[in-house]
Design an enzyme around this catalytic site. Structure first.
Site, PDB file in Angstrom:
ATOM      1  N   HIS A 185     -25.974  -5.540  29.561  1.00  8.76           N
ATOM      2  CA  HIS A 185     -24.862  -6.585  29.810  1.00  8.76           C
ATOM      3  C   HIS A 185     -23.660  -6.238  30.157  1.00  8.76           C
ATOM      4  CE1 HIS A 185     -27.795  -8.587  26.598  1.00  8.76           C
ATOM      5  NE2 HIS A 185     -27.819  -9.471  27.474  1.00  8.76           N
ATOM      6  N   CYS A 272     -23.202  -8.380  19.981  1.00  5.35           N
ATOM      7  CA  CYS A 272     -24.226  -9.049  19.921  1.00  5.35           C
ATOM      8  C   CYS A 272     -24.695  -9.668  18.691  1.00  5.35           C
ATOM      9  CB  CYS A 272     -25.336  -8.100  20.284  1.00  5.35           C
ATOM     10  SG  CYS A 272     -25.046  -6.728  21.390  1.00  5.35           S
TER      11      CYS A 272
HETATM   12  C1  CIR Z   1     -32.414  -7.539  24.317  1.00  5.03           C
HETATM   13  O1  CIR Z   1     -32.904  -6.509  24.871  1.00  5.03           O
HETATM   14  O2  CIR Z   1     -32.170  -8.464  24.462  1.00  5.03           O
HETATM   15  C2  CIR Z   1     -32.038  -6.879  22.879  1.00  5.03           C
HETATM   16  N1  CIR Z   1     -32.693  -5.971  22.358  1.00  5.03           N
HETATM   17  C3  CIR Z   1     -30.531  -6.686  22.740  1.00  5.03           C
HETATM   18  C4  CIR Z   1     -29.556  -7.797  23.057  1.00  5.03           C
HETATM   19  C5  CIR Z   1     -28.145  -7.194  22.875  1.00  5.03           C
HETATM   20  N2  CIR Z   1     -27.244  -8.161  23.050  1.00  5.03           N
HETATM   21  C6  CIR Z   1     -26.149  -8.140  23.451  1.00  5.03           C
HETATM   22  O3  CIR Z   1     -25.646  -6.986  24.078  1.00  5.03           O
HETATM   23  N3  CIR Z   1     -25.300  -9.383  23.574  1.00  5.03           N
END
Ligand code: CIR
Length: 277
Positions: A185, A272
């Site tokens: 991201h 996150c």
């Molecule tokens: C994903 O790949 O969607 C989750 N394992 C990690 C999401 C991380 N979210 C973020 O950086 N906002």
């Protein structure tokens, strides 16, 4: 002293950095037992569930020490990635957008978040198909937003979000991170920390969109630490990245270092794990 410098100094006396708003609440969700079945692109091994729970609890305490009242949601094992609540909504002081997550396995995560946010904000806006947006791609910088176009957030979603933000009175710029630094991201590689400052990894440091800002460069080898979180007068930073912590402390940020190893294994960072408003 410039007007902006004067305002920054006053805000600092009040415990605020220029452009930042006072945050009072955060939504968090404990990881579920099947947390290790979530999406990940990193090769750091399987997370230890008990350790993830302890790290999550320490994170929650840190949010409370920043003055936030927590709304704690129960683990939801239908969605192994649902502890990463940030991806489900963009919450601003002028309106909320419920996202449409870019990973099919995460599609239902928004429902409970919507039910929770409706208690705090009347009307909620949504990203509609074929648009997709993950909150991790959206970086608020005061009245401006950077929106990453990534493997998760597509052009249609970024465009819808930009128009909604404009209707709230915010400007935005789109930043295509595909091919930049191999990050999941946008906020995997940057953070806004108030006072016209951005923390950036090298791969993002030459973007023209960032040229009006003072850039805090993350040393190579510390890229993961770029995902730090500025909350009221404090800064959450991932533990184990001393150079960035020192840089921030030299700028008079009060840094709280948090162990994040088990979330890093699942491609997740500090931002996150909460929706802050
Ligand atoms: C994903 O790949 O969607 C989750 N394992 C990690 C999401 C991380 N979210 C973020 O950086 N906002």
């Amino acid at each position: 002293m410039s007007h902006q410098g004067g305002e920054a100094a006053t805000n600092r006396l009040l415990g605020q950095r220029l452009g930042s708003t006072v945050l009072t609440k955060a939504i968090v969700r404990e990881p579920g037992r099947n947390f290790s079945s979530g999406e990940t692109t990193v090769d750091l091994g399987n997370p230890d569930y008990e350790l993830a729970l302890r790290q999550h609890e320490a994170y929650c305490h840190a949010l409370e020490s920043c003055g936030l009242q927590l709304i704690r949601l129960n683990a939801d094992e239908r969605f192994p990635d649902s502890t990463f609540v940030e991806d489900t909504a963009i919450v601003t002081d002028r309106g909320v957008v419920i996202t449409r997550l870019g990973a099919a396995s995460r599609a239902g995560e928004t429902e409970e978040i919507r039910r929770e946010l409706v208690n705090h904000y009347g009307e909620l806006n949504t990203i509609d198909a074929p648009g997709t947006v993950d909150g991790g791609d959206v970086c608020e910088a005061g009245k401006h937003f950077f929106i990453g176009i990534s493997r998760r957030t597509n052009e249609a979603g970024a465009g819808q979000l930009a128009r909604l933000l404009e209707s709230f009175g915010f400007s935005s710029s789109l930043i295509d991170i595909r091919g930049l630094g191999n990050i999941l991201h946008l906020k995997s590689g940057m953070a806004w920390i108030g006072d016209n400052r951005l923390v950036v990894i090298d791969a993002l440091s030459r973007l023209k969109e960032f040229s009006p800002y003072e850039l805090i460069h993350v040393n190579s080898g510390e890229d993961y630490a770029a995902n730090c979180v500025f909350i009221n007068d404090r800064m959450l930073v991932a533990a184990g990245f001393p150079a960035l912590k020192r840089q921030l402390e030299d700028l008079n940020y009060q840094a709280i270092a948090l162990e994040m190893s088990e979330f890093q294994k699942m491609d997740g960072g500090l931002s996150c794990l909460s929706l802050r408003f």
